[in-house]
Design a protein around this motif. Structure first.
Motif, short mmCIF file in Angstrom:
data_model
loop_
_atom_site.label_atom_id
_atom_site.label_comp_id
_atom_site.label_asym_id
_atom_site.label_seq_id
_atom_site.Cartn_x
_atom_site.Cartn_y
_atom_site.Cartn_z
N VAL A 1 -10.50 18.33 26.87
CA VAL A 1 -11.89 18.29 27.38
C VAL A 1 -12.95 18.68 26.27
O VAL A 1 -13.91 17.88 26.19
N GLY A 2 -12.71 19.46 25.50
CA GLY A 2 -13.76 19.83 24.71
C GLY A 2 -14.08 18.97 23.69
O GLY A 2 -15.20 18.77 23.33
N THR A 3 -13.09 18.47 23.19
CA THR A 3 -13.09 17.47 22.09
C THR A 3 -13.66 16.17 22.62
O THR A 3 -14.44 15.48 21.88
N SER A 4 -13.41 15.65 23.82
CA SER A 4 -14.12 14.59 24.44
C SER A 4 -15.49 14.82 24.59
O SER A 4 -16.43 13.83 24.19
N VAL A 5 -15.69 15.91 25.25
CA VAL A 5 -17.20 16.19 25.65
C VAL A 5 -18.16 16.29 24.11
O VAL A 5 -19.15 15.52 24.06
N LEU A 6 -17.60 17.01 23.09
CA LEU A 6 -18.44 17.21 21.79
C LEU A 6 -18.38 15.92 21.25
O LEU A 6 -19.30 15.76 20.43
N ALA B 1 -21.82 11.59 18.85
CA ALA B 1 -21.99 9.97 18.68
C ALA B 1 -20.68 9.59 18.32
O ALA B 1 -20.70 8.81 17.31
N GLY B 2 -19.54 10.05 18.83
CA GLY B 2 -18.40 9.34 18.43
C GLY B 2 -17.47 9.87 17.30
O GLY B 2 -16.38 9.29 17.01
N HIS B 3 -17.85 11.07 16.73
CA HIS B 3 -17.31 11.71 15.64
C HIS B 3 -16.13 12.58 16.15
O HIS B 3 -16.20 13.85 16.24
N VAL B 4 -15.14 12.08 16.77
CA VAL B 4 -13.96 12.88 17.69
C VAL B 4 -13.28 13.62 16.74
O VAL B 4 -12.84 14.76 17.20
N VAL B 5 -12.99 13.31 15.37
CA VAL B 5 -12.32 14.16 14.58
C VAL B 5 -12.87 15.28 14.32
O VAL B 5 -12.40 16.61 14.33
N TRP B 6 -14.22 15.11 14.10
CA TRP B 6 -15.05 16.60 13.71
C TRP B 6 -15.03 17.23 14.87
O TRP B 6 -14.86 18.61 14.85
N ALA B 7 -15.31 16.74 16.15
CA ALA B 7 -15.22 17.39 17.17
C ALA B 7 -14.13 18.17 17.60
O ALA B 7 -14.00 19.30 17.96
N LYS B 8 -12.73 17.65 17.31
CA LYS B 8 -11.73 18.31 17.46
C LYS B 8 -11.58 19.54 16.51
O LYS B 8 -11.26 20.63 16.88
N LEU C 1 -11.23 27.53 19.53
CA LEU C 1 -9.99 27.99 20.38
C LEU C 1 -8.95 28.92 19.76
O LEU C 1 -8.50 29.76 20.28
N PHE C 2 -9.07 28.62 18.46
CA PHE C 2 -8.14 29.56 17.62
C PHE C 2 -8.68 31.00 17.68
O PHE C 2 -7.55 31.97 17.83
N VAL C 3 -9.86 31.17 17.58
CA VAL C 3 -10.35 32.59 17.68
C VAL C 3 -10.50 33.26 19.12
O VAL C 3 -9.70 34.01 19.44
#
Length: 396
Positions: free
Chosen positions: A339-344, A349-356, A363-365
Motif C-alpha cells: 500500500v505504501g509503495t503504491s501511494v508514495l 509521479a510514478g517513481h515506484v522503485v524509489w517509493a519502495k 518499515l525496516f526501522v
C-alpha cells in the motif's frame, strides 16, 4: 576472578558516634580524584540517617590517599579501594558485593562525589525507596533533574535529550533523566545488578535498559539541578568516548538486527533459486514462481525469527506467542509495503522503485521497534508492580 578490594574505616559504634539503625539503606559514592572538600561532603551526608556511607576509591592514587583517610575516620563511613582505576560501573559493583555480604543492608542509594547531589535530595530518594520497598521487593528510584533550566551545561542538556529520544523510541517509555547518578535500589535487585555487563559509564545505562526490558516500573523523584560551572568541568565523563561506550549495547543490537535481516534476505534468494531451478526447471510460470516465493519466505522467515529471538533480542518470551506475533508483523509489513509503495509512487509521479526503497526503509526501522517492544518483549519480571512514577518538587 577479581579480588575483594581493601576496606578502610569500618563503621564503629563507640561512644559519641551517630546512632545506627539495625537495618536500612546504605549511601554509595564512587570517587576518582576527588576535591579537597570531599570529606566535608561525605560528613554532611552522614547526617542523613542512613545506615552507612560507603565510598569507593576507584584508583585515585597516593596523591589522594589523605582525602580517603579522612573519610575513613568519619564514624559510620567505609572506604573500599581499587588499586587501579576500573571505572564507575566496577566501583558500583564493588559496593554491591560489599552490601550483599551484609544482611542488615536493605538497599543502596548511589550519588556522585562532586557535590552535585544535595543532602536533602539524597534523603528524599532514600525515603521514596523505603516506601517503594513496602510494595515491591525489587524496587528502584531515579533522581530526575530539570533539564529545562536555562543555565545547564550544553553537553549535559543535549546528551540527555538525545538519550531520552533513543530510549523512548526503543522502549516506549519517557525517562526524563537517563544519566542521573542519584539512584536507589532495593536489596532484591542486588544480584541482578551484579550480573549486568559494563565496568564504566556504560554500566549505568545498562542498568536503566535492564529495568526497562524487565518492565520494572521504577519511581522518579525530581531533584535539584546543580553544576559547578557551565562546562561541568568537574565531571569525568568524556562526551565522545564515553557516549560511544554508553550507546554500545544499543548499537550492537541494531547492527545484529541489520545482519539478521541481511542473512534472511540471502536465505530467501538462495531458497527461491533452489526451488525454481530444481523443482520447476527454472520456469518463469506463475505457479513455479509462487511456490518458490512462498517457500523462500517461509524458510527465511523461520531463520530470521530464530536469529532475532536467540541472538538479537535474547528473548525468553514464550515461543508460541512470539511466533504468532512475528507472523502478524510479517503480514502487516507485506501489506504496508504494498500500500505504501503504491501511494508514495503515485505522489512521486510514478517513481515506484524509489517509493519502495523509502517505504521499506521506514518499515525496516518500524519492524525493529515492534519486534523489540512487542514480539520479543520479556514478560513482567516480578509478581507485583510499583505505582506509577511519581514526582516530588524539590525543597527550596
Amino acid at each position: 576472578m577479581s579480588t575483594e578490594p581493601p576496606v578502610r574505616g569500618q563503621p564503629r559504634s563507640d561512644a559519641g558516634s551517630l546512632p545506627e539503625a539495625p537495618s536500612g539503606p546504605v549511601l554509595v559514592i564512587p570517587s576518582l580524584h576527588p576535591g579537597e572538600d570531599f570529606p566535608e561532603i561525605v560528613r554532611r551526608t552522614r547526617d542523613l540517617g542512613l545506615r552507612e556511607v560507603v565510598v569507593i576509591d576507584d584508583g585515585s592514587g597516593a596523591a589522594y590517599a589523605h582525602i580517603f583517610a579522612a573519610i575513613g575516620a568519619i564514624d559510620g563511613c567505609t572506604v573500599l579501594t581499587h588499586s587501579v582505576n576500573r571505572g564507575k560501573g566496577a566501583a558500583l559493583k564493588t559496593a554491591l558485593r560489599y552490601c550483599l555480604s551484609r544482611p542488615e543492608v536493605t538497599g543502596i542509594v548511589t550519588a556522585d562525589s562532586d557535590g552535585q547531589h544535595l543532602p536533602q535530595d539524597i534523603r528524599r530518594v532514600a525515603a521514596e525507596l523505603a516506601e517503594a520497598e513496602r510494595a515491591e521487593l525489587r524496587a528502584a528510584v531515579l533522581g530526575i533533574r530539570d533539564f529545562t533550566l536555562p543555565d545547564l551545561p550544553l553537553r549535559s542538556r543535549l546528551g540527555n535529550k538525545a538519550t531520552t529520544a533513543v530510549i523512548t523510541a526503543l522502549f516506549g517509555r519517557v525517562v526524563r533523566d537517563t544519566q542521573t547518578g542519584l539512584r536507589a535500589f532495593s536489596r532484591g535487585l542486588f544480584e541482578e545488578l551484579l550480573a549486568l555487563d559494563g565496568e564504566r559509564f556504560d554500566y549505568e545505562m545498562n542498568v536503566l535498559i535492564y529495568l526497562l526490558q524487565q518492565r520494572l516500573p521504577f519511581r522518579g523523584v525530581v531533584i535539584s539541578t546543580v553544576y559547578h560551572d557551565r562546562g561541568n568541568t568537574v565531571s569525568h565523563f568524556r562526551p565522545v568516548r564515553d557516549s560511544m561506550i554508553v550507546y554500545r549495547g544499543i548499537v550492537v543490537q541494531a547492527v545484529r538486527f541489520a545482519l539478521s535481516s541481511f542473512t534472511a534476505a540471502v536465505v530467501d534468494l538462495v531458497t527461491f533459486t533452489a526451488v525454481i531451478d530444481y523443482a520447476f526447471g527454472g520456469t518463469s510460470a506463475l505457479r513455479g514462481v509462487a511456490v518458490a516465493t512462498l517457500t523462500a519466505r517461509l524458510v527465511s522467515g523461520l531463520v530470521n525469527y530464530e536469529v532475532n529471538r536467540h541472538i538479537v533480542f535474547a528473548s525468553d518470551h514464550p515461543r508460541g506467542i512470539s511466533m504468532l506475533r512475528y507472523l502478524l508483523l510479517a503480514l502487516g509489513i507485506v501489506a504496508a509495503s504494498a500500500v505504501g509503495t503504491s501511494v508514495l509512487g503515485t505522489l512521486l509521479a510514478g517513481h515506484v522503485v524509489w517509493a519502495k526503497v523509502i517505504v521499506d526503509s521506514a518499515l525496516f526501522v518500524a519492524s525493529y521497534l515492534v519486534q523489540k517492544r512487542w514480539v520479543f518483549a520479556p514478560g513482567r519480571a516480578g509478581p507485583k508492580s510499583l505505582p506509577r512514577l511519581r514526582d516530588h518538587t524539590p525543597n527550596s
